[in-house]
Motif scaffolding. Structure first.
Motif, short mmCIF file in Angstrom:
data_model
loop_
_atom_site.label_atom_id
_atom_site.label_comp_id
_atom_site.label_asym_id
_atom_site.label_seq_id
_atom_site.Cartn_x
_atom_site.Cartn_y
_atom_site.Cartn_z
N LEU A 1 0.76 -1.20 0.05
CA LEU A 1 0.16 -0.44 0.48
C LEU A 1 0.54 1.19 0.36
N CYS A 2 1.99 1.35 -0.64
CA CYS A 2 3.01 2.47 -0.43
C CYS A 2 2.96 3.39 -1.23
N GLY A 3 3.21 4.05 -2.16
CA GLY A 3 3.49 5.16 -3.32
C GLY A 3 4.81 4.41 -4.48
N TYR A 4 5.01 3.59 -3.73
CA TYR A 4 6.02 3.07 -4.45
C TYR A 4 6.21 1.77 -4.82
N THR A 5 5.57 0.82 -4.56
CA THR A 5 4.30 -0.39 -4.68
C THR A 5 4.52 -0.26 -6.13
N PRO A 6 4.87 0.30 -6.98
CA PRO A 6 5.19 0.47 -8.37
C PRO A 6 5.91 -0.24 -9.27
N GLN A 7 6.92 -0.23 -8.04
CA GLN A 7 8.46 -0.09 -8.09
C GLN A 7 8.67 -1.86 -8.20
N TYR A 8 7.71 -2.70 -8.30
CA TYR A 8 7.40 -4.48 -8.68
C TYR A 8 7.89 -4.45 -9.98
N PHE B 1 7.28 0.32 7.66
CA PHE B 1 6.78 1.96 7.75
C PHE B 1 5.77 2.09 6.76
N GLY B 2 5.39 2.89 7.85
CA GLY B 2 3.51 3.63 7.45
C GLY B 2 2.86 2.59 7.11
N SER B 3 2.85 1.71 8.00
CA SER B 3 1.82 0.23 8.18
C SER B 3 1.53 0.07 6.87
N GLN B 4 1.89 -0.29 5.39
CA GLN B 4 1.67 0.20 4.61
C GLN B 4 1.89 -1.37 4.01
N GLU B 5 1.85 -2.41 4.85
CA GLU B 5 1.98 -3.53 4.20
C GLU B 5 1.05 -4.12 5.28
N PRO B 6 -0.56 -4.46 6.00
CA PRO B 6 -1.48 -4.41 7.26
C PRO B 6 -1.95 -5.89 6.58
N GLY B 7 -1.89 -6.65 5.27
CA GLY B 7 -2.66 -7.80 4.97
C GLY B 7 -1.93 -8.54 5.72
N ASP B 8 -2.07 -10.19 5.38
CA ASP B 8 -1.54 -11.16 5.15
C ASP B 8 -1.65 -12.09 4.24
N VAL B 9 -1.18 -13.21 4.26
CA VAL B 9 -0.14 -13.69 3.29
C VAL B 9 -0.70 -13.53 1.51
N ALA B 10 -2.93 -13.86 1.69
CA ALA B 10 -3.32 -13.67 0.52
C ALA B 10 -3.47 -11.94 0.31
N ASP B 11 -3.30 -11.09 1.09
CA ASP B 11 -3.12 -10.13 0.30
C ASP B 11 -1.72 -9.10 -0.23
N ILE B 12 -0.42 -10.11 0.37
CA ILE B 12 0.81 -9.95 -0.18
C ILE B 12 1.03 -10.48 -1.49
N ASP B 13 -0.02 -11.64 -1.25
CA ASP B 13 -0.04 -12.21 -2.75
C ASP B 13 -0.95 -11.67 -3.95
N ARG B 14 -1.85 -11.32 -3.33
CA ARG B 14 -2.95 -10.73 -4.39
C ARG B 14 -2.14 -9.47 -5.04
N PRO C 1 17.20 0.49 5.99
CA PRO C 1 16.15 0.94 5.56
C PRO C 1 15.58 2.42 6.06
N ALA C 2 15.09 3.17 5.29
CA ALA C 2 14.49 4.34 6.15
C ALA C 2 13.13 4.12 5.09
N TRP C 3 12.65 3.61 4.45
CA TRP C 3 11.20 3.80 3.71
C TRP C 3 11.13 2.53 3.24
N ASN C 4 10.07 1.73 2.62
CA ASN C 4 9.61 1.12 1.77
C ASN C 4 10.71 0.89 -0.13
N PHE C 5 10.90 -0.72 -0.02
CA PHE C 5 11.67 -0.61 -1.19
C PHE C 5 12.98 -0.14 -1.19
N HIS C 6 14.40 -0.61 -0.08
CA HIS C 6 14.88 0.00 -0.11
C HIS C 6 15.71 -1.35 -0.42
N LYS C 7 16.58 -0.95 -1.15
CA LYS C 7 18.10 -2.22 -2.56
C LYS C 7 18.94 -2.56 -1.66
N TYR C 8 19.42 -3.66 -0.98
CA TYR C 8 20.69 -4.18 -0.79
C TYR C 8 21.13 -5.35 -2.09
#
Length: 195
Positions: free
Chosen positions: A70-77, A102-115, A154-161
């Motif tokens: 649920l992040c503004g950066y989710t399109p980075q997928y 970060f910002g509680s932007q992954e609140p869902g369960d496995v099904a939500d993440i999978d979707r 990591p300071a936010w979602n989509f930090h890359k190592y």
């Protein structure tokens, strides 16, 4: 004389011993003759319930990215999938690590993440179960990465190592740097070319 970083690495290695898969893959010799744990000593529970063992990718560069649905950066997928498609046959592994840190932007369960990952963004690279990526309760990989690159946490979602072929952090890219950015692709190219 042992420096502070070596003591921290040894302490961390002891704290995460259960995550170490195979000592020969998990450690390299340091200049002081002490062993240093590598990324290949860690594993993540997969979103589907199996384990994603980094030792299975020993000698290959790995891009580990903390994700959120649920992040503004989710399109980075989309960009991560493009990297995976472009470089997987050359040896790159991409791993998404969903996190609600970060910002509680992954609140869902496995099904939500999978979707989000698989249905909305058609991701085919491995996705882990939800994990903590910062603080004392962080997954052992993230605690280890913090010792490797303490100024690049990591300071936010989509930090890359980007882990190099040697199992150590080769490069770090902040959230705002798109996966398909020239800097990311150049670093991946260097990591793939390294022997």
């Amino acid at each position: 004389m042992v420096d502070r970083r070596q003591v921290l690495m040894l302490t961390l290695a002891g704290a995460v011993a259960p995550a170490v898969v195979h000592p020969a893959l998990a450690q390299t010799a340091s200049p002081a003759g002490m062993s240093r744990i590598t990324a290949y000593g860690f594993s993540f529970p997969a979103l589907n319930g199996n384990d994603i063992r980094l030792a299975d990718y020993a000698g290959r560069p790995i891009l580990v990215v903390n994700t959120a649905s649920l992040c503004g950066y989710t399109p980075q997928y989309t960009g991560l999938q493009q990297l995976w498609t472009e470089f997987q046959n050359q040896g790159l592994m991409v791993i998404g690590v969903p996190s609600n840190d970060f910002g509680s932007q992954e609140p869902g369960d496995v099904a939500d993440i999978d979707r989000t990952a698989h249905q909305q963004y058609s991701v085919t690279f491995p996705i882990t179960a939800k994990a903590i990526v910062r603080g004392a309760g962080a997954h052992p990989f993230y605690r280890w990465a913090a010792t490797e690159r303490p100024k690049d946490l990591p300071a936010w979602n989509f930090h890359k190592y980007l882990v190099g072929r040697d199992g150590h952090v080769a490069d770090v890219f902040a959230t705002a740097i798109e996966p398909t950015d020239t800097r990311v692709k150049t670093a991946i190219g260097r990591a793939l070319a390294a022997s």
